[in-house]
Design an enzyme around this catalytic site. Structure first.
Site, PDB file in Angstrom:
ATOM      1  N   TRP A   9      23.064  52.294  11.690  1.00  0.00           N
ATOM      2  CA  TRP A   9      23.266  50.766  11.960  1.00  0.00           C
ATOM      3  C   TRP A   9      24.593  50.197  12.374  1.00  0.00           C
ATOM      4  O   TRP A   9      25.018  49.277  12.801  1.00  0.00           O
ATOM      5  CB  TRP A   9      22.671  49.746  10.956  1.00  0.00           C
ATOM      6  CG  TRP A   9      21.328  49.765  10.823  1.00  0.00           C
ATOM      7  CD1 TRP A   9      20.282  50.310  11.784  1.00  0.00           C
ATOM      8  CD2 TRP A   9      20.611  48.756  10.363  1.00  0.00           C
ATOM      9  NE1 TRP A   9      19.238  49.914  11.838  1.00  0.00           N
ATOM     10  CE2 TRP A   9      19.167  49.035  10.855  1.00  0.00           C
ATOM     11  CE3 TRP A   9      20.672  47.813   9.537  1.00  0.00           C
ATOM     12  CZ2 TRP A   9      17.873  47.863  10.272  1.00  0.00           C
ATOM     13  CZ3 TRP A   9      19.718  47.032   8.954  1.00  0.00           C
ATOM     14  CH2 TRP A   9      18.188  47.318   9.379  1.00  0.00           C
ATOM     15  N   LYS A  10      25.663  51.447  12.107  1.00  0.00           N
ATOM     16  CA  LYS A  10      27.182  50.994  12.174  1.00  0.00           C
ATOM     17  C   LYS A  10      27.198  49.540  11.460  1.00  0.00           C
ATOM     18  O   LYS A  10      26.780  49.311  10.565  1.00  0.00           O
ATOM     19  CB  LYS A  10      27.280  51.061  13.838  1.00  0.00           C
ATOM     20  CG  LYS A  10      26.832  52.173  14.306  1.00  0.00           C
ATOM     21  CD  LYS A  10      27.224  52.081  15.883  1.00  0.00           C
ATOM     22  CE  LYS A  10      26.824  53.782  16.474  1.00  0.00           C
ATOM     23  NZ  LYS A  10      27.087  53.896  17.673  1.00  0.00           N
ATOM     24  N   GLU A 163      27.429  64.725  18.934  1.00  0.00           N
ATOM     25  CA  GLU A 163      27.102  63.166  19.703  1.00  0.00           C
ATOM     26  C   GLU A 163      28.620  63.195  20.631  1.00  0.00           C
ATOM     27  O   GLU A 163      29.677  62.684  20.419  1.00  0.00           O
ATOM     28  CB  GLU A 163      27.679  61.831  18.720  1.00  0.00           C
ATOM     29  CG  GLU A 163      26.499  62.084  17.772  1.00  0.00           C
ATOM     30  CD  GLU A 163      26.194  60.458  17.007  1.00  0.00           C
ATOM     31  OE1 GLU A 163      25.186  60.034  17.234  1.00  0.00           O
ATOM     32  OE2 GLU A 163      27.375  59.989  16.536  1.00  0.00           O
ATOM     33  N   GLY A 169      26.245  54.972  23.456  1.00  0.00           N
ATOM     34  CA  GLY A 169      26.081  53.586  23.749  1.00  0.00           C
ATOM     35  C   GLY A 169      26.324  53.306  25.299  1.00  0.00           C
ATOM     36  O   GLY A 169      26.469  52.197  25.847  1.00  0.00           O
ATOM     37  N   SER A 208      22.804  57.471  23.075  1.00  0.00           N
ATOM     38  CA  SER A 208      21.796  56.894  23.832  1.00  0.00           C
ATOM     39  C   SER A 208      20.377  57.351  23.988  1.00  0.00           C
ATOM     40  O   SER A 208      19.560  57.680  24.924  1.00  0.00           O
ATOM     41  CB  SER A 208      22.330  56.772  25.387  1.00  0.00           C
ATOM     42  OG  SER A 208      23.702  56.223  25.572  1.00  0.00           O
ATOM     43  N   GLY A 230      22.004  52.341  18.768  1.00  0.00           N
ATOM     44  CA  GLY A 230      21.461  51.104  19.151  1.00  0.00           C
ATOM     45  C   GLY A 230      19.842  50.831  18.862  1.00  0.00           C
ATOM     46  O   GLY A 230      19.393  50.048  18.362  1.00  0.00           O
TER      47      GLY A 230
HETATM   48  P1  13P Z   1      23.811  54.990  20.575  1.00  0.00           P
HETATM   49  O1  13P Z   1      22.348  55.731  19.963  1.00  0.00           O
HETATM   50  O2  13P Z   1      23.773  53.405  20.427  1.00  0.00           O
HETATM   51  O3  13P Z   1      24.163  55.577  21.816  1.00  0.00           O
HETATM   52  O4  13P Z   1      24.598  55.409  19.366  1.00  0.00           O
HETATM   53  C1  13P Z   1      24.786  56.851  18.991  1.00  0.00           C
HETATM   54  C2  13P Z   1      25.334  56.743  17.918  1.00  0.00           C
HETATM   55  O5  13P Z   1      26.768  56.738  17.715  1.00  0.00           O
HETATM   56  C3  13P Z   1      24.931  57.010  16.513  1.00  0.00           C
HETATM   57  O6  13P Z   1      25.582  57.484  15.543  1.00  0.00           O
END
Ligand code: 13P
Length: 368
Positions: A9-10, A163, A169, A208, A230
């Site tokens: 969720w950051k 990643e 994102g 993504s 996201g």
């Molecule tokens: P997104 O899925 O929003 O691209 O983010 C990936 C991420 O940083 C998961 O740790």
């Protein structure tokens, strides 16, 4: 090991979004093969544990290297564990980039997680420029060598998350063949770094992920799961991804089950020649033969079958209990959900046969 769907969720989420955690936990309940983890801000961990009622794992997003002390604002791995987390992310690219975390610092956090009994999901990945230069493999190798303690004994839930920074994102993802190649390379690096223990770690892809692209990526045999930013904030999207992952994990287990059965038959044929070892082995071999023909190809299994099946049935019950299923759920799933039993069987076979054996089975399953 089943597939893992992990959300990150950051710096998002207030108490009123715990409803999403509840929805994801319900979805995980209905899709029991896949493992689900939600990494949330520290302020939400204990409430997320309550909301999910133990049906999914809850994780932290970062931890300090020290257990306690004069580090204003920091949160230790022990504190996350105390709040109910079972896993923590380490070295997410946003921390590496925005807070200048080095491999050495990430390594100290991984050591802290292990000290506190938390699994660590160690994030690696290349920038857009590095990708364009064809340096993805060497960047990941360097980050793994620098961020993984040499003598790491990974706690349950530990993983590497690949990643690529340019995929996070951005709506862009690497080609499937690129993901497969990088994950194979990462597997090799892990083996060099921590030897046999490598088998206990999944390798995830992140960047993504959406309900539309999850299937293609999860179908790659190299992929052990997904780390999702996201889309994990939208329980409807995350639930769609969990359902796809559960289906694919079930298919993998069925393949493994068939491969395990071939192996068991072969071993049984070899060992039954010697009557002394044959006695111990025979019920498992007979069970495996009977079970697969009844459940995977022919029809339902009956609990009234001769007592010779008791030992193997116990293996299933143990595997199911470990995966958090009651006996009644296990029995219910015998008819309508043979994939679950296939999963239990492959997990049981994995424990029984050992990691090295399991790798051979996986290779065999892929060729079936
Ligand atoms: P997104 O899925 O929003 O691209 O983010 C990936 C991420 O940083 C998961 O740790």
């Amino acid at each position: 090991m089943s597939l893992l769907i992990a959300g990150n969720w950051k710096m998002n989420g207030l108490g009123n979004q715990l409803e999403d955690i509840r929805a994801v936990a319900e979805c995980a309940d209905a899709n029991p093969i896949v493992d689900v983890l939600m990494c949330v801000p520290s302020t939400l961990i204990s409430r997320a544990v309550q909301s999910s009622a133990g049906r999914i794992a809850i994780g932290g997003e970062d931890c300090a290297p020290d257990a306690a002390g004069a580090f204003t604002g920091d949160i230790s791995a022990e504190m996350l564990k105390d709040a109910g987390a079972s896993v923590v992310l380490a070295g997410h690219s946003e921390r590496r980039r925005k807070y200048h975390e080095t491999d050495v610092m990430v390594g100290a956090k991984v050591t802290a997680a292990s000290r506190a009994g938390l699994g660590a999901i160690i994030c690696v990945g290349e920038t857009k420029d590095q990708h364009a230069r064809g340096d993805a493999l060497s960047v990941c190798a360097e980050q793994i060598a620098g961020s993984l303690p040499q003598n790491l004994e990974p706690c349950s839930g530990s993983a590497i998350a690949y990643e690529p920074l340019w995929a996070i994102g951005s709506g862009q993802t690497p080609r499937l063949d690129e993901i497969a190649k990088t994950l194979r390379h990462i597997r090799g690096c892990l083996r060099t770094q921590i030897g046999e223990q490598e088998g206990a770690m999944r390798i995830l892809y992140g960047g993504s992920i959406t309900p539309d692209n999850a299937r293609g990526i999860l179908e790659l045999p190299e992929v052990g799961g997904l780390l999702i930013g996201g889309a994990s904030l939208r329980s409807r999207d995350l639930s769609a991804i969990i359902r796809v992952a559960d289906e694919i994990a079930g298919q993998r287990s069925t393949g493994l089950c068939k491969a395990a059965t071939c192996e068991i038959e072969q071993l049984a044929a070899e060992r039954l020649v010697a009557p002394s070892s044959g006695l111990a082995f025979d019920p498992v071999a007979r069970f495996a033969n009977g079970w697969v023909s009844r459940n995977v190809e022919v029809g339902p299994f009956s609990w009234d079958d001769p007592p010779i099946y008791e030992g193997p049935i116990q293996l299933f019950r143990d595997a199911a209990a470990q995966a958090g299923f009651s006996d009644s759920e296990l029995e219910r799933s015998l008819g309508p959900v043979p994939q679950f039993i296939a999963h239990s069987f492959s997990e049981a076979a994995a424990r029984w046969l050992g990691a090295e054996h399991l790798r051979r089975l996986e290779a065999k399953a892929a060729s079936l």
